[in-house]
Design a protein around this motif. Structure first.
Motif, PDB file in Angstrom:
ATOM      1  N   PHE A   1       0.968  -1.123   0.026  1.00 37.36           N
ATOM      2  CA  PHE A   1      -0.098  -0.009   0.242  1.00 37.36           C
ATOM      3  C   PHE A   1       0.811   1.389   0.065  1.00 37.36           C
ATOM      4  N   GLY A   2       2.011   1.180   0.677  1.00 39.90           N
ATOM      5  CA  GLY A   2       2.916   2.476   0.729  1.00 39.90           C
ATOM      6  C   GLY A   2       3.616   3.017  -0.473  1.00 39.90           C
ATOM      7  N   TYR A   3       3.472   2.028  -1.582  1.00 41.28           N
ATOM      8  CA  TYR A   3       3.974   2.352  -2.622  1.00 41.28           C
ATOM      9  C   TYR A   3       3.173   2.710  -3.814  1.00 41.28           C
ATOM     10  N   ALA A   4       3.379   4.015  -4.398  1.00 43.52           N
ATOM     11  CA  ALA A   4       2.298   4.480  -5.398  1.00 43.52           C
ATOM     12  C   ALA A   4       3.294   4.331  -6.958  1.00 43.52           C
ATOM     13  N   PRO A   5       2.861   3.322  -7.858  1.00 49.85           N
ATOM     14  CA  PRO A   5       3.627   3.506  -9.071  1.00 49.85           C
ATOM     15  C   PRO A   5       3.189   4.533  -9.970  1.00 49.85           C
ATOM     16  N   LEU A   6       4.133   4.878 -11.043  1.00 50.98           N
ATOM     17  CA  LEU A   6       3.647   5.968 -11.749  1.00 50.98           C
ATOM     18  C   LEU A   6       2.522   5.651 -12.604  1.00 50.98           C
ATOM     19  N   ASP A   7       1.661   6.387 -13.049  1.00 54.85           N
ATOM     20  CA  ASP A   7       0.599   6.768 -13.629  1.00 54.85           C
ATOM     21  C   ASP A   7       0.872   6.792 -15.050  1.00 54.85           C
ATOM     22  N   PRO A   8       0.882   5.880 -16.095  1.00 58.35           N
ATOM     23  CA  PRO A   8       1.240   6.441 -17.575  1.00 58.35           C
ATOM     24  C   PRO A   8       0.390   7.662 -18.088  1.00 58.35           C
ATOM     25  N   ALA A   9      -0.815   7.637 -17.618  1.00 60.03           N
ATOM     26  CA  ALA A   9      -1.858   8.989 -17.982  1.00 60.03           C
ATOM     27  C   ALA A   9      -1.143  10.057 -17.655  1.00 60.03           C
ATOM     28  N   HIS A  10      -0.296  10.195 -16.443  1.00 63.16           N
ATOM     29  CA  HIS A  10       0.258  11.395 -16.153  1.00 63.16           C
ATOM     30  C   HIS A  10       1.492  11.670 -16.415  1.00 63.16           C
ATOM     31  N   LEU A  11       2.128  10.680 -17.408  1.00 61.88           N
ATOM     32  CA  LEU A  11       3.524  10.884 -17.536  1.00 61.88           C
ATOM     33  C   LEU A  11       3.862  12.218 -18.342  1.00 61.88           C
ATOM     34  N   THR A  12       3.158  12.626 -19.258  1.00 58.88           N
ATOM     35  CA  THR A  12       3.323  13.825 -19.999  1.00 58.88           C
ATOM     36  C   THR A  12       3.437  15.122 -19.207  1.00 58.88           C
ATOM     37  N   ASN A  13       2.677  15.156 -18.038  1.00 59.29           N
ATOM     38  CA  ASN A  13       2.696  16.335 -17.066  1.00 59.29           C
ATOM     39  C   ASN A  13       3.802  16.355 -16.215  1.00 59.29           C
ATOM     40  N   ASN A  14       4.811  15.583 -16.284  1.00 57.27           N
ATOM     41  CA  ASN A  14       6.087  15.683 -15.497  1.00 57.27           C
ATOM     42  C   ASN A  14       6.976  16.365 -16.340  1.00 57.27           C
ATOM     43  N   ASP A  15       8.075  17.267 -15.655  1.00 56.93           N
ATOM     44  CA  ASP A  15       8.980  17.761 -16.294  1.00 56.93           C
ATOM     45  C   ASP A  15      10.003  16.667 -16.666  1.00 56.93           C
ATOM     46  N   ALA A  16      10.488  15.767 -15.672  1.00 61.68           N
ATOM     47  CA  ALA A  16      11.507  14.740 -15.912  1.00 61.68           C
ATOM     48  C   ALA A  16      11.106  13.616 -14.826  1.00 61.68           C
ATOM     49  N   ILE A  17      11.733  12.427 -15.280  1.00 61.85           N
ATOM     50  CA  ILE A  17      11.785  11.586 -14.315  1.00 61.85           C
ATOM     51  C   ILE A  17      12.913  11.020 -13.554  1.00 61.85           C
ATOM     52  N   VAL A  18      12.832  10.980 -12.099  1.00 64.66           N
ATOM     53  CA  VAL A  18      14.179  10.665 -11.483  1.00 64.66           C
ATOM     54  C   VAL A  18      14.036   8.897 -11.382  1.00 64.66           C
ATOM     55  N   TYR A  19      14.946   8.261 -11.739  1.00 62.15           N
ATOM     56  CA  TYR A  19      14.580   6.661 -11.418  1.00 62.15           C
ATOM     57  C   TYR A  19      15.807   6.118 -10.542  1.00 62.15           C
ATOM     58  N   VAL A  20      15.393   5.485  -9.851  1.00 67.28           N
ATOM     59  CA  VAL A  20      16.174   4.608  -8.770  1.00 67.28           C
ATOM     60  C   VAL A  20      15.902   3.063  -9.009  1.00 67.28           C
ATOM     61  N   LYS A  21      16.925   2.313  -9.370  1.00 68.04           N
ATOM     62  CA  LYS A  21      16.611   1.011  -9.849  1.00 68.04           C
ATOM     63  C   LYS A  21      16.281  -0.036  -8.658  1.00 68.04           C
ATOM     64  N   ASP A  22      17.253   0.255  -7.455  1.00 66.39           N
ATOM     65  CA  ASP A  22      16.711  -0.706  -6.309  1.00 66.39           C
ATOM     66  C   ASP A  22      17.070   0.113  -5.089  1.00 66.39           C
ATOM     67  N   VAL A  23      16.014   0.021  -4.270  1.00 66.56           N
ATOM     68  CA  VAL A  23      16.081   0.723  -3.009  1.00 66.56           C
ATOM     69  C   VAL A  23      16.400  -0.412  -1.761  1.00 66.56           C
ATOM     70  N   GLN A  24      17.389  -0.116  -1.157  1.00 67.14           N
ATOM     71  CA  GLN A  24      17.747  -1.348  -0.244  1.00 67.14           C
ATOM     72  C   GLN A  24      17.532  -0.695   1.121  1.00 67.14           C
ATOM     73  N   PRO A  25      17.426  -1.557   2.289  1.00 68.12           N
ATOM     74  CA  PRO A  25      16.736  -1.313   3.281  1.00 68.12           C
ATOM     75  C   PRO A  25      17.422   0.053   4.076  1.00 68.12           C
ATOM     76  N   SER A  26      16.945   0.686   4.633  1.00 65.35           N
ATOM     77  CA  SER A  26      17.439   2.008   5.356  1.00 65.35           C
ATOM     78  C   SER A  26      18.336   1.682   6.502  1.00 65.35           C
TER      79      SER A  26
END
Length: 400
Positions: A375-400
């Protein structure tokens, strides 16, 4: 299909971000698709350092209680309190426990040491004093506004005494009953006393506005600006409590909208100060409507980013962050037909790329929206993609 996107992927750095934007923004909004991951906050911290050095940014604002944020700002500018106290008292939503937030605050204090205020870094929370379980009492903000006006304005201009205001506010626990979130009958927001408080709050804010030239000269622009924050927060909380007592079907959606409206008002005030890096959940910063399900009900409202973008245009820029995996939260390798799946196929661990170029590369077939098992993770919505200026991508998130 992804070759052009691969060639346009750049390291997450101030210079790379600025090259993707049509103009230097007053508000640069860096979103995150989930909270609580220090990897994302470390990226934010490094970007902020680069923006300071290369673009002259001086303020960072995060999705935390705006009143609590004053505790952090006082510490980083003047050393008030200790770092331990500030991390405990200066953040909402549990964000004070983050090692990356602690590192940010300590670094800002060290940077500011010995510098004049005009050259110092500033910290702000831009959320209202709100949690998922309910809203704070307006007491702190409203009494602080009254105290400022009682100190600097003509006494006969004030609409009430501090004692009368205290009596009408009553006990704080009647404002903060967590049952009031789902049960309107438990909210005090439409009682006779609270209706009177709303009128007085409106009169105090109007007095602050009408006496602006005198108040700035008599106190300082810094104190006057903080009083404006008190006024925005008090009236926003009173509005939120009023609609918490509403019984219409739109009640929960309205409360979500009011929260983002409070965020937007704080962000627009920060834009007056100068270039600011903002950090919050993607859903609060996007230029589209936000949506969620609460208690089985679908809710939809205009996000803070949508409101601010309508005011500032190209002076507001939004960088949405997407993730590949958060395996410790059950978010595994993304399906290849999703936005995250396409980005996961690229070799780099972190990068930034033009959102519109990505959207153009993914038109055939159009990517699906990733389904998250958490529930805590919200994936990108393809319908909103063109309303972003840029996408920052992080491939793998390890435990803090």
């Amino acid at each position: 299909m992804m070759l052009g996107v691969k060639n346009s992927a750049h390291a997450v750095a101030s210079a790379s971000v600025m090259r993707l934007l049509p103009t230097r923004p007053r508000l640069l909004a860096l979103g995150e698709p989930t909270h609580g991951e220090d990897v994302l906050l470390d990226l934010r911290n490094e970007l902020f350092r680069q923006l300071i050095e290369e673009e002259g940014y001086r303020t960072i604002a995060i999705e935390s209680d705006c009143m609590m944020g004053l505790v952090v700002d006082d510490y980083v500018t003047s050393g008030t309190g200790t770092l331990d106290e500030v991390m405990r008292r200066g953040f909402s939503h549990g964000f004070g426990a983050s090692a990356a937030n602690r590192e940010l605050v300590g670094w800002m204090r060290a940077y500011n040491d010995g510098r004049p205020l005009s050259e110092q870094l500033r910290f702000a929370g831009f959320d209202g004093p709100l949690e998922m379980t309910g809203a704070a009492s307006p007491r702190q903000a409203l009494t602080a506004l009254h105290a400022y006006l009682a100190t600097w304005a003509e006494p006969d201009l004030l609409p009430c005494t501090a004692e009368a205001l205290d009596r009408l506010l009553g006990a704080d626990d009647r404002w903060t009953d967590p049952a009031g979130l789902m049960d309107p009958s438990r909210s005090v927001g439409q009682s006779a006393e609270v209706r009177e408080v709303r009128v007085l709050a409106d009169d105090l804010v109007a007095l602050l506005d009408t006496q602006t030239p005198y108040l700035i000269a008599a106190s300082s622009r810094e104190e006057w600006d903080r009083a404006r924050l008190y006024g925005r927060t008090a009236t926003g909380l009173l509005r939120y409590h009023y609609w918490s007592a509403d019984t219409s079907p739109n009640r929960l959606a309205r409360l979500c909208a009011l929260r983002d409206s409070m965020m937007a008002a704080n962000l627009l005030a920060l834009a007056e100060r100068g270039p600011t890096l903002i950090h919050a959940h993607n859903a609060h910063l996007q230029r589209d409507k936000s949506s969620m399900r609460l208690g089985g009900l679908p809710l939809e409202w205009w996000s803070a980013g949508a409101i601010v973008s309508a005011h500032l245009g190209e002076e507001y820029a939004f960088l949405a962050t997407a993730l590949g995996t958060i395996r410790h939260q059950g978010v595994d390798t993304p399906p290849p037909e999703t936005i995250e799946g396409h980005l996961y196929a690229l070799p780099e661990d972190q990068y930034v790329l033009d959102a519109r170029q990505l959207a153009a590369a993914l038109v055939d077939p159009r990517p699906a929206r990733r389904v998250s098992p958490w529930f805590g993770y919200a994936p990108l919505d393809p319908a909103h993609l063109t309303n972003n200026d840029a996408i920052v991508y992080v491939k793998d998130v390890q435990p803090s």
